[in-house]
Scaffold this motif. Structure first.
Motif, PDB file in Angstrom:
ATOM      1  N   UNK A 179       0.956  -1.322   0.051  1.00  0.00           N
ATOM      2  CA  UNK A 179       0.083   0.147  -0.062  1.00  0.00           C
ATOM      3  C   UNK A 179       0.808   1.362  -0.087  1.00  0.00           C
ATOM      4  N   UNK A 180       1.845   1.206   0.776  1.00  0.00           N
ATOM      5  CA  UNK A 180       2.555   2.387   1.038  1.00  0.00           C
ATOM      6  C   UNK A 180       3.356   2.434  -0.556  1.00  0.00           C
ATOM      7  N   UNK A 181       4.040   1.728  -1.169  1.00  0.00           N
ATOM      8  CA  UNK A 181       4.609   1.913  -2.120  1.00  0.00           C
ATOM      9  C   UNK A 181       3.803   2.211  -3.470  1.00  0.00           C
ATOM     10  N   UNK A 182       2.613   1.930  -3.362  1.00  0.00           N
ATOM     11  CA  UNK A 182       1.799   2.407  -4.435  1.00  0.00           C
ATOM     12  C   UNK A 182       1.001   3.606  -4.421  1.00  0.00           C
ATOM     13  N   UNK A 183       0.730   4.222  -3.203  1.00  0.00           N
ATOM     14  CA  UNK A 183      -0.196   5.306  -2.944  1.00  0.00           C
ATOM     15  C   UNK A 183       0.490   6.553  -3.083  1.00  0.00           C
TER      16      UNK A 183
END
Length: 292
Positions: free
Chosen positions: A157-161
């Protein structure tokens, strides 16, 4: 004392922290907290067998605040206003000044997908955003999300947001959930938004990530030091977030609308009425296990 006399006869008590020992409360059917947080109490601090309920009704207010934060981050209306007031056209032909960004097409990651997360995602979808989320309990993915996973998918989630919204409860598992390692997993152009509780994000790590531009910025509404009326005032944080040009800051006010207060007191009144009708209250968070 006066509280003990009232509590002994009460069927419902509406309030927060009780700083004294509980008297016998043989008729008490509900302790109603007129706001959401209940970290000031616990089952062992409340009378045995008495349900304790909290109150939501802040979700839409906070959702509008989150959308405002993302829109302001991309559009920079405050900056436009200041520049136009001082410079007018500033040499640019009408409609040909510096361009700004959109939130359309960007991804919002929601850490702690619950009541607030749902209201934010519905609105973000209306602006053409992609939304993903994580939560502890396993529930079907709602239509407003691209995917919904468990805590193990936090790095993804952190990498995509492009925007990461912290909307989870603060508990033993979530204090310090977002530290230096997690901040480094975000996009360099990513923006962190916290409307949950300050201590979910490591204070020093967040400040250093903002100073070093490990992340692009932050929208912060919840803090690390608070004080109550009558106490000596304290500064909200140990680090000078207010000096950074990549932060949008507010003092735990994301939910504070007139409409939210009206909704909350209507909810409290309805819960009291339910007890009067012999029905169970809504939003019971635990049942007391203490004395007397």
């Amino acid at each position: 004392d006066a509280f003990a006399a009232l509590a002994t006869a009460a069927h419902v008590i509406v309030g927060g922290a009780i700083p004294i020992s509980w008297p016998q409360v043989p008729q008490l059917k509900l302790f109603q907290i007129p706001w959401t947080g209940y970290d000031f109490t616990a089952p062992e601090k409340m009378p045995a067998g008495v349900p304790v309920a909290n109150t939501f009704e802040h979700e839409t207010s906070i959702a509008e605040y989150v959308l405002l934060g993302m829109l302001e981050w991309q559009i920079k209306l405050r900056q436009m206003d200041a520049e136009f007031r001082s410079q007018g056209w500033a040499g640019y032909a009408s409609g040909r000044g510096p361009a700004h960004a959109e939130i359309r097409g960007h991804t919002l990651g929601i850490v702690g997908y619950g009541h607030i997360g749902h209201e934010v995602a519905v609105r973000a979808r209306a602006f053409g955003m992609h939304c993903v989320g994580i939560r502890r309990s396993n529930v079907p993915c709602p239509p407003e999300l691209d995917w919904l996973g468990g805590p193990s998918r936090l790095p993804e989630l952190l990498a995509k947001s492009d925007f990461v919204l912290i909307a989870c409860d603060m508990n033993a598992d979530t204090i310090g959930l977002i530290g230096a390692q997690q901040l480094a997993q975000m996009k360099p152009e990513g923006v962190l938004i916290n409307v949950a509780r300050g201590r979910i994000i490591d204070e020093k790590a967040l400040y250093e990530a903002l100073v070093s531009k490990t992340i692009a910025g932050a929208v912060i509404d919840t803090w690390y030091s608070y004080y109550a009326a009558g106490e000596e005032a304290v500064w909200p944080c140990k680090f000078p977030f207010q000096e950074l040009d990549n932060t949008l800051l507010s003092g735990h006010r994301s939910a504070l609308t007139h409409e939210m207060h009206e909704r909350r007191w209507r909810f409290v009144a309805e819960n009291c009425a339910r007890i009067g009708r012999g029905e169970s209250a809504h939003n019971i968070v635990f049942t007391g296990q203490g004395g007397p």
